[in-house]
Each structure stands twice: as C-alpha cells, then as structure tokens.
Design a protein around this motif. Structure first.
Motif, PDB file in Angstrom:
ATOM      1  N   ILE A  85      12.448   9.625  16.803  1.00 24.84           N
ATOM      2  CA  ILE A  85      12.852   9.622  15.646  1.00 24.84           C
ATOM      3  C   ILE A  85      13.750  10.946  15.282  1.00 24.84           C
ATOM      4  N   GLY A  86      14.922  10.833  15.690  1.00 23.88           N
ATOM      5  CA  GLY A  86      15.996  11.861  15.427  1.00 23.88           C
ATOM      6  C   GLY A  86      16.541  12.064  13.985  1.00 23.88           C
ATOM      7  N   GLY A  87      16.250  10.906  13.284  1.00 23.92           N
ATOM      8  CA  GLY A  87      16.693  10.806  11.741  1.00 23.92           C
ATOM      9  C   GLY A  87      15.348  10.895  10.872  1.00 23.92           C
ATOM     10  N   THR A  88      15.617  10.563   9.817  1.00 24.36           N
ATOM     11  CA  THR A  88      14.539  10.664   8.863  1.00 24.36           C
ATOM     12  C   THR A  88      14.100   9.286   8.106  1.00 24.36           C
ATOM     13  N   LEU A  89      13.107   8.989   8.106  1.00 27.44           N
ATOM     14  CA  LEU A  89      12.539   7.897   7.601  1.00 27.44           C
ATOM     15  C   LEU A  89      12.174   8.265   6.093  1.00 27.44           C
ATOM     16  N   LEU A  90      12.939   7.801   5.012  1.00 28.17           N
ATOM     17  CA  LEU A  90      12.922   8.062   3.809  1.00 28.17           C
ATOM     18  C   LEU A  90      12.204   6.908   3.006  1.00 28.17           C
ATOM     19  N   PHE A  91      10.858   7.212   2.304  1.00 22.04           N
ATOM     20  CA  PHE A  91      10.130   6.254   1.782  1.00 22.04           C
ATOM     21  C   PHE A  91      10.713   5.998   0.305  1.00 22.04           C
ATOM     22  N   SER A  92      10.900   4.888   0.012  1.00 24.05           N
ATOM     23  CA  SER A  92      11.366   4.474  -1.329  1.00 24.05           C
ATOM     24  C   SER A  92      10.627   5.002  -2.605  1.00 24.05           C
ATOM     25  N   ASP A  93      11.430   4.951  -3.709  1.00 14.61           N
ATOM     26  CA  ASP A  93      10.631   5.759  -4.788  1.00 14.61           C
ATOM     27  C   ASP A  93      10.064   4.438  -5.768  1.00 14.61           C
ATOM     28  N   ASN A  94       9.786   3.334  -5.136  1.00  8.34           N
ATOM     29  CA  ASN A  94       9.043   2.214  -5.962  1.00  8.34           C
ATOM     30  C   ASN A  94       7.714   2.414  -6.222  1.00  8.34           C
ATOM     31  N   ILE A  95       7.253   3.198  -6.907  1.00 10.85           N
ATOM     32  CA  ILE A  95       5.677   3.438  -7.088  1.00 10.85           C
ATOM     33  C   ILE A  95       4.823   2.366  -7.352  1.00 10.85           C
ATOM     34  N   ASP A  96       5.179   1.462  -7.942  1.00 10.63           N
ATOM     35  CA  ASP A  96       4.561   0.279  -8.278  1.00 10.63           C
ATOM     36  C   ASP A  96       4.312  -0.361  -6.977  1.00 10.63           C
ATOM     37  N   TYR A  97       5.111  -0.694  -6.150  1.00 15.47           N
ATOM     38  CA  TYR A  97       5.104  -1.217  -5.151  1.00 15.47           C
ATOM     39  C   TYR A  97       3.917  -0.596  -4.295  1.00 15.47           C
ATOM     40  N   TRP A  98       4.087   0.696  -4.019  1.00 17.83           N
ATOM     41  CA  TRP A  98       3.167   1.199  -2.974  1.00 17.83           C
ATOM     42  C   TRP A  98       1.615   1.433  -3.456  1.00 17.83           C
ATOM     43  N   VAL A  99       1.563   1.444  -4.779  1.00 13.52           N
ATOM     44  CA  VAL A  99       0.216   1.613  -5.318  1.00 13.52           C
ATOM     45  C   VAL A  99      -0.368   0.186  -5.234  1.00 13.52           C
ATOM     46  N   ASN A 100       0.433  -1.038  -5.277  1.00 14.06           N
ATOM     47  CA  ASN A 100      -0.211  -2.174  -5.196  1.00 14.06           C
ATOM     48  C   ASN A 100      -0.369  -2.909  -3.714  1.00 14.06           C
ATOM     49  N   HIS A 101       0.619  -2.371  -2.797  1.00 16.33           N
ATOM     50  CA  HIS A 101       0.699  -2.953  -1.475  1.00 16.33           C
ATOM     51  C   HIS A 101       0.317  -2.185  -0.385  1.00 16.33           C
ATOM     52  N   SER A 102       0.220  -1.078  -0.350  1.00 13.67           N
ATOM     53  CA  SER A 102      -0.045   0.068   0.827  1.00 13.67           C
ATOM     54  C   SER A 102      -1.500  -0.514   1.611  1.00 13.67           C
ATOM     55  N   TYR A 103      -1.392  -0.265   2.837  1.00 12.24           N
ATOM     56  CA  TYR A 103      -2.708  -0.505   3.163  1.00 12.24           C
ATOM     57  C   TYR A 103      -3.881   0.173   2.862  1.00 12.24           C
ATOM     58  N   ARG A 104      -5.023  -0.374   2.770  1.00 13.00           N
ATOM     59  CA  ARG A 104      -6.105   0.313   2.311  1.00 13.00           C
ATOM     60  C   ARG A 104      -6.777   1.018   3.489  1.00 13.00           C
ATOM     61  N   VAL A 105      -7.568   2.278   3.215  1.00 13.82           N
ATOM     62  CA  VAL A 105      -8.276   3.055   4.186  1.00 13.82           C
ATOM     63  C   VAL A 105      -9.609   2.866   3.540  1.00 13.82           C
ATOM     64  N   ASP A 106     -10.461   2.908   4.540  1.00 10.23           N
ATOM     65  CA  ASP A 106     -11.709   2.786   4.587  1.00 10.23           C
ATOM     66  C   ASP A 106     -12.767   4.329   3.946  1.00 10.23           C
ATOM     67  N   PHE A 107     -11.943   5.120   3.206  1.00 10.10           N
ATOM     68  CA  PHE A 107     -12.385   6.055   2.842  1.00 10.10           C
ATOM     69  C   PHE A 107     -11.828   6.676   1.476  1.00 10.10           C
ATOM     70  N   GLN A 108     -12.497   6.934   0.498  1.00  5.19           N
ATOM     71  CA  GLN A 108     -12.405   7.544  -0.881  1.00  5.19           C
ATOM     72  C   GLN A 108     -11.126   6.541  -1.512  1.00  5.19           C
ATOM     73  N   ASN A 109     -11.177   5.158  -1.109  1.00  2.00           N
ATOM     74  CA  ASN A 109     -10.303   4.413  -1.905  1.00  2.00           C
ATOM     75  C   ASN A 109      -8.710   4.851  -1.651  1.00  2.00           C
ATOM     76  N   GLN A 110      -8.616   5.220  -0.423  1.00  2.00           N
ATOM     77  CA  GLN A 110      -7.138   5.677  -0.060  1.00  2.00           C
ATOM     78  C   GLN A 110      -6.304   4.670   0.498  1.00  2.00           C
ATOM     79  N   SER A 111      -5.089   4.993   0.812  1.00  2.00           N
ATOM     80  CA  SER A 111      -4.221   4.077   1.344  1.00  2.00           C
ATOM     81  C   SER A 111      -3.088   4.747   2.132  1.00  2.00           C
TER      82      SER A 111
END
Length: 436
Positions: A85-111
């Motif tokens: 990764i010489g470049g940059t992975l820029l995550f989008s600004d779509n907060i609604d998408y990330w809140v609803n579709h990120s992977y769930r982590v089995d600790f403290q309801n994280q994602s």
C-alpha cells in the motif's frame, strides 16, 4: 465491403462489451489504479486480491501517490502473498452506511470496516508509509459527548490470521481504534505511525476530543509483536484485551492519551479474560498539543458486579494478568504514571464506588524496572476516590494483587505536592515504600 464493415462493428461491439480490466496483471503481480471521481475502488482491490493474493509470491500493488476510495466494507484474504500500500485507502464519509453495514466485533458492540484474514502474508506501506485515512474528523464530530458510540468502525481489523507482518504503515484520522488484532497468532506490527487529531473546536473548547482512538488493541490473540510505533491521539496507544498472551511491545513514542493499557478486563461475567507473558519496554510518553497525558502504564478491571450493559457497563468477569515486565519507561508531565484500578465502570453518573472491593479479577507477578520522569498528581478517578500518586495500586479486597516488584523507580512530583506518593491497597509490593 459489407462483410468487412460487419466484422469491424462486431469487433468493436465485443471490445465495448468487455470491461476494461480492473487491474494490470503481470505474472503473480497485480497493480490497481484507482477509478477516481469518487468511485468505489473496493471491487477492483478485491478482484486483484482474488487473482494475486492467494498465490505463493503473489503481490497486490496499490502504488503511491494514488488515493483509493473505500466506500464499502471489505475482507481481503491473503495467503503467501504481499499487499503493498504505497497509496492511501480513504474511507468514505457515508456515516449511515458504516454504522449499519460494518462487520460486527464480539467485544463491546464494536465494528470494523476492513478485515484482513489469512496466513503467511505481508502488508507493507513501503518507503512512503502508505496506509489509511479514516476520515475520522467526521466521526469525532458525530460522536461528540460520548466515547463508546455505536457504529464507529475500526479501519484495520487483523482477524483469524496466522504468521503475518504489517509494516511501514500510516493510519491518519482513524474512525475509532486504528488497529484490532483479533483471534490471530504470530503477528508482527512494525513501523506504524498513527495520528488522530481533532480540528473541530465545537467538539470541545480545546479541540482535543479524540476518545477511543486507540493505536492497537489485542484480543484473543497469541504471539504478537508491536515495535517502533509513533502515536498521537486521545486514548491508549496499546491495549491488551481478554486472552492476549505472549505479547512484546518495544520502542513506542506516545503523544497524548492514557498510554499503555492492560484492559479493560473482566467486563463479561460469562467470560474468562487471561493476559499472560507480556513485555513492554522502551516507551516514551508525553502530552500533545491537544491532549494531556493521563497515565503512563495502567491496569484496569471491572467491578465484580454485573452492573449495566456493555459497552459502558458490565463487570463480574474473571481471569488474571500474570508475568508482566514493564521496563525503560520515560514519563513527561503524566497525571498518573503507574496504576492499577479494580473498580472500573463507565457509568460515571451512578454510584459504582460501592462495588469497588468486589472484583475477583487477579493481578500477579508484575515487574516494573527503570521508570523515570515526572507525574502531575492531578487525577481523580471516581468521586471521592483520589488516586493522585506517582504509583497507585488499588487492588480488590476479594482478589489482592501479589508479587508486584519495583526497581529503579524515579518519578518526581510537583514541589507543591505534599500528599502521599505511593498508594498500596490490598497489594503485596516489593521495592516501594507504600502509603495506605
């Protein structure tokens, strides 16, 4: 002539019907060029990983100075290959998408937003220190007033991985914790630069609200090496969560935050949290322009009563921290240099102090060597519980701390401070003169 024209149109039609390759493949190497114009680069990155990421000697190259738009969650499975990764992975600004579709982590309801799985792989930022831009300012503003706000995703989640090296990476403005190493073994994280800086002065008067922007957390993982890190943010540079074993941390520079954290631990009554065989050495901590340095090295377990629900409530869990060595720590303007707290809860507005001696979580065989610098003696943990000392060991009556040794400890406090320097409560200590 008619036949030739028909053939030409048929050929052109075939060309237009066939999509342009999403990456350039040369043997076992795939190079991805971003689409630009705000288009999502995840499908092309995943296609390259599928072609070159599971082949012995395979390479996926995201060259500098390109920026790659990450508009959806992604899992990259790598085996016997390298992701550059010489470049940059820029995550989008779509907060609604990330809140609803990120992977769930089995600790403290994280994602999490990007999962890396597999074995025998390398992720390398190269000489330009490529990596991640989490677009974190959006999240700091969105979550102001609350730390564990549901939906803030971890940008880099090393998950179910074995024998992997991640090196020469920059993570700028992470949405939440920068890195989580989860259910993995034999992972090396070397030469990382993590920076979470808040520029929105409406979030806090100082513009410094950057809670829960940890550098790296380990969870259910074994044989992890964390070396040569520089961290500026607002929370732990390294935090060892439940079942973190055989961990080595060395050469870390910290600007702002609580520092090195063992915990939190014992939050879930149906789980046993083990942290064993940990070495932390050659660490420098100091405040940043946006954040004080709350602590240098600290240990925290939840109250012994299951009070409230995660992420801010809980407790009643079991387990132990054993065989820990902390050495060569330099402190500058640290509010509380070294402490153990067995009365943890984040339900600050409720009377949790009544449960302070209920924890059965055990701390033993902890060794501290060559710790120097200055403390500020200005911290109050919970109302009525002043822990403003150079060293504060507040262990539970139900599970006293045992075999705690201190050698070459030189922590100064302000000349105006006339209180106690070392507090030992339910603790078996050698090498320090305790006040209780």
């Amino acid at each position: 002539m008619k036949s030739s024209a028909s053939s030409l149109f048929a050929f052109l039609g075939l060309c237009f019907a066939t999509s342009i390759p999403p990456f350039e493949k040369n043997g076992t190497s795939c190079t991805v060029v971003p689409l630009g114009n705000g288009q999502d680069d995840v499908p092309n990155i995943l296609a390259a990983v599928n072609q070159c990421g599971q082949t012995a000697g395979g390479r996926i190259v995201l060259p500098a100075p390109y920026t790659y738009r990450i508009s959806q969650r992604m899992t990259t499975h790598l085996a016997n290959s390298t992701l550059e990764i010489g470049g940059t992975l820029l995550f989008s600004d779509n907060i609604d998408y990330w809140v609803n579709h990120s992977y769930r982590v089995d600790f403290q309801n994280q994602s999490s937003a990007w999962r890396v799985t597999g074995h025998d792989y390398v992720i390398d930022g190269g000489p330009h220190r490529g990596g991640i831009d989490g677009n974190g300012q959006l999240w700091y503003t969105w979550a102001k007033g609350g730390s564990n706000v549901f939906g803030r995703p971890i940008p880099l989640h090393v998950f179910q991985s074995t024998r992997a090296t991640l090196r020469n990476l920059s993570i700028r403005q992470p949405q939440f914790w920068a890195v989580l190493v989860d259910s993995s073994s034999q992972i090396a994280l070397d030469q990382f630069n993590v920076n979470a800086t808040n520029h929105d002065f409406s979030v806090s008067p100082e513009g410094g609200w950057v809670q829960n922007t940890d550098g790296v957390d380990t969870y259910r993982s074994d044989y992890i090496s964390i070396t040569n890190w520089v961290y500026q943010g607002g929370d732990d540079v390294v935090a060892f969560k439940g079942n973190s074993t055989n961990i080595h941390v060395e050469n870390v520079t910290v600007y702002g935050g609580p520092g090195i954290a063992f915990g939190s631990l014992g939050q879930y009554p149906d789980r046993t949290d083990i942290v064993v065989n940990v070495t932390v050495k050659n660490v420098v901590v100091q405040p940043s322009s946006q954040r004080v340095m709350n602590s240098g090295v600290y240990f925290k377990s939840w109250i012994g009563v299951n009070y409230g629900v995660p992420p801010n409530g809980g407790g009643g869990g079991h387990g132990h921290v054993r065989n820990v060595t902390v050495e060569n720590i330099q402190l500058k303007d640290v509010q509380l240099p070294v402490y153990i707290d067995t009365c943890l809860s984040y339900l600050f507005n409720e009377n949790v102090t009544q449960y302070c001696d209920t924890s059965t979580y055990e701390f033993e065989n902890l060794h501290f060597k060559n710790i120097s610098g200055n403390g500020l003696a200005t911290v109050t943990d919970y109302p009525g519980r002043n822990i403003s000392f150079a060293v504060s060991l507040l262990c539970s009556e139900k599970a006293p701390c045992t075999d705690l040794t201190f050698q070459d400890i030189n922590i100064t406090l302000p000349a105006t401070y006339t209180g106690e320097r070392v507090l030992c409560q339910n603790a078996e200590v050698k090498g320090l003169q305790c006040n209780s």
